[in-house]
Write a protein that holds these residues in place. Structure first.
Motif, PDB file in Angstrom:
ATOM      1  N   GLY A  30      33.007 -34.719  37.361  1.00 48.68           N
ATOM      2  CA  GLY A  30      32.329 -35.993  37.161  1.00 48.68           C
ATOM      3  C   GLY A  30      31.129 -36.151  38.075  1.00 48.68           C
ATOM      4  O   GLY A  30      31.059 -35.556  39.153  1.00 48.68           O
ATOM      5  N   ARG A  31      30.186 -36.974  37.630  1.00 51.59           N
ATOM      6  CA  ARG A  31      28.965 -37.217  38.397  1.00 51.59           C
ATOM      7  C   ARG A  31      28.709 -38.719  38.467  1.00 51.59           C
ATOM      8  O   ARG A  31      29.330 -39.505  37.767  1.00 51.59           O
ATOM      9  CB  ARG A  31      27.772 -36.503  37.765  1.00 51.59           C
ATOM     10  N   GLY A  32      27.772 -39.116  39.326  1.00 51.86           N
ATOM     11  CA  GLY A  32      27.479 -40.534  39.488  1.00 51.86           C
ATOM     12  C   GLY A  32      28.646 -41.292  40.082  1.00 51.86           C
ATOM     13  O   GLY A  32      28.860 -42.477  39.775  1.00 51.86           O
ATOM     14  N   LEU A  33      29.418 -40.649  40.950  1.00 59.17           N
ATOM     15  CA  LEU A  33      30.655 -41.221  41.469  1.00 59.17           C
ATOM     16  C   LEU A  33      30.369 -42.202  42.600  1.00 59.17           C
ATOM     17  O   LEU A  33      29.741 -41.843  43.599  1.00 59.17           O
ATOM     18  CB  LEU A  33      31.564 -40.101  41.987  1.00 59.17           C
ATOM     19  N   PRO A  34      30.836 -43.450  42.493  1.00 61.04           N
ATOM     20  CA  PRO A  34      30.674 -44.398  43.595  1.00 61.04           C
ATOM     21  C   PRO A  34      31.544 -44.001  44.781  1.00 61.04           C
ATOM     22  O   PRO A  34      32.494 -43.221  44.649  1.00 61.04           O
ATOM     23  CB  PRO A  34      31.119 -45.731  42.984  1.00 61.04           C
ATOM     24  N   VAL A  35      31.224 -44.563  45.941  1.00 64.73           N
ATOM     25  CA  VAL A  35      31.843 -44.139  47.191  1.00 64.73           C
ATOM     26  C   VAL A  35      32.581 -45.300  47.853  1.00 64.73           C
ATOM     27  O   VAL A  35      32.047 -46.409  47.953  1.00 64.73           O
ATOM     28  CB  VAL A  35      30.788 -43.586  48.169  1.00 64.73           C
ATOM     29  N   ILE A  36      33.791 -45.049  48.308  1.00 61.46           N
ATOM     30  CA  ILE A  36      34.551 -45.982  49.135  1.00 61.46           C
ATOM     31  C   ILE A  36      34.667 -45.385  50.535  1.00 61.46           C
ATOM     32  O   ILE A  36      35.088 -44.240  50.697  1.00 61.46           O
ATOM     33  CB  ILE A  36      35.973 -46.215  48.585  1.00 61.46           C
ATOM     34  N   VAL A  37      34.289 -46.158  51.549  1.00 64.22           N
ATOM     35  CA  VAL A  37      34.574 -45.798  52.940  1.00 64.22           C
ATOM     36  C   VAL A  37      35.751 -46.670  53.368  1.00 64.22           C
ATOM     37  O   VAL A  37      35.660 -47.900  53.327  1.00 64.22           O
ATOM     38  CB  VAL A  37      33.366 -46.011  53.853  1.00 64.22           C
ATOM     39  N   PHE A  38      36.851 -46.033  53.762  1.00 59.81           N
ATOM     40  CA  PHE A  38      38.096 -46.747  54.027  1.00 59.81           C
ATOM     41  C   PHE A  38      38.425 -46.750  55.512  1.00 59.81           C
ATOM     42  O   PHE A  38      38.468 -45.704  56.162  1.00 59.81           O
ATOM     43  CB  PHE A  38      39.255 -46.126  53.252  1.00 59.81           C
ATOM     44  N   SER A  39      38.727 -47.942  56.045  1.00 63.63           N
ATOM     45  CA  SER A  39      39.093 -48.122  57.453  1.00 63.63           C
ATOM     46  C   SER A  39      40.591 -48.402  57.548  1.00 63.63           C
ATOM     47  O   SER A  39      41.081 -49.407  57.025  1.00 63.63           O
ATOM     48  CB  SER A  39      38.291 -49.277  58.057  1.00 63.63           C
TER      49      SER A  39
END
Length: 304
Positions: free
Chosen positions: A38-47
């Motif tokens: 897959g492409r155009g994948l959104p990003v989550i930064v998790f704390s």
């Protein structure tokens, strides 16, 4: 738009990836989990919450990656693997180091993705969200615009970061006027000012979450929604305690309300909200809400 991965979706995880930082007691390392395709994948930064690490929260992270997100998990300095306890002189500043960690990940996101195989080409760095649980939720809140009151009630520095387009606060610290003596003595930074948290966000709370850090009841965890400006969404999970069924991991000692369905509800709520908030699927949240309310699994509020 996200290019869907095959079903069932395969995911990959890369660790450790070292993030450049300034004066930090130990190197900042992250784990990156993503769809195999897959492409155009959104990003989550998790704390993560207190004492955890990049290796926790797989029940959430794996589900998000399977849904099409790249998830970046830093190990904060308070992780138990670093053995920095309440009596360590460095502990008093760890809340600031946590904030610096998230800034570093966002500022060096291209480098992190480049080290994690082909994700520099497959991820959409314009669609980045922050998600946190417990102490991690308060940390995320500061990058969304919340500040921290000092002992005199003065709001502190603005730590907001424009790289985050939306956020999710799971079991977030409430206001500091009801802290227990232990919290006052060891966690004085648990005094958030949500009035300046202007970034769009979803707040998730359990209606059975009784914190040992506050003399209030589960309503303490609603402050992030009640006291912040629109746009905000609120999901209250029935029967949910602080780990909301076991979001940090299967059968971990902190979980007092083990429930796999509750974990899936939290994970899918985050997915639906972020697909909507990041412009991937503007109907995702409304569909999730309608489906959830149809089976009376949770309650919702919103501020627009």
């Amino acid at each position: 738009m996200i290019t869907p991965a095959p079903s069932p979706a395969k995911t990959v995880a890369i660790k450790p990836v070292t993030v450049p930082t300034g004066d930090r007691a130990v190197p900042l390392q992250v784990k990156v989990t993503a769809p195999a395709e897959g492409r155009g994948l959104p990003v989550i930064v998790f704390s993560h919450g207190n004492a955890w690490s990049m290796d926790g929260y797989e029940p959430l992270v794996d589900r998000w990656a399977a849904a099409g997100f790249v998830v970046v998990q830093p190990t904060h300095l308070d992780s138990r693997r670093n053995a920095i306890g309440f009596d360590d002189p460095r502990f008093g500043a760890i809340w600031r180091v946590r904030i610096d960690d998230l800034h570093a990940v966002l500022d060096h996101l291209d480098a992190v993705l480049a080290e994690a195989g082909d994700l520099i080409d497959r991820a959409d760095r314009t669609g980045v969200a922050l998600v946190g649980h417990s102490w991690g939720a308060q940390t995320v809140g500061t990058l969304l615009g919340a500040r921290v009151f000092d002992a005199q009630g003065t709001a502190g520095e603005d730590f907001s970061h424009g790289g985050a387009k939306a956020g999710v606060l799971i079991a977030a610290t409430g206001t500091g006027d009801s802290l227990t003596p232990f919290a006052v003595g060891h966690l004085p930074f648990m005094r958030p000012d949500y009035s300046t948290m202007t970034t769009p966000a979803l707040v998730i709370a359990g209606d059975k979450d009784q914190s040992k850090m506050s003399t209030r009841g589960p309503d303490w965890f609603l402050d992030a929604f009640d006291l912040s400006p629109a746009p905000k969404r609120l999901l209250v999970v029935p029967g949910g305690e602080h780990t909301l069924g076991g979001i940090a991991g299967e059968a971990v000692s902190e979980t007092t309300d083990t429930d796999a369905d509750r974990v899936a509800l939290v994970a899918d709520a985050v997915t639906a909200y972020l697909l909507d908030a990041l412009g991937r699927d503007p109907d995702a949240w409304s569909r999730f809400r309608a489906d959830t309310e149809a089976v009376e699994k949770a309650s919702f509020q919103h501020k627009d």
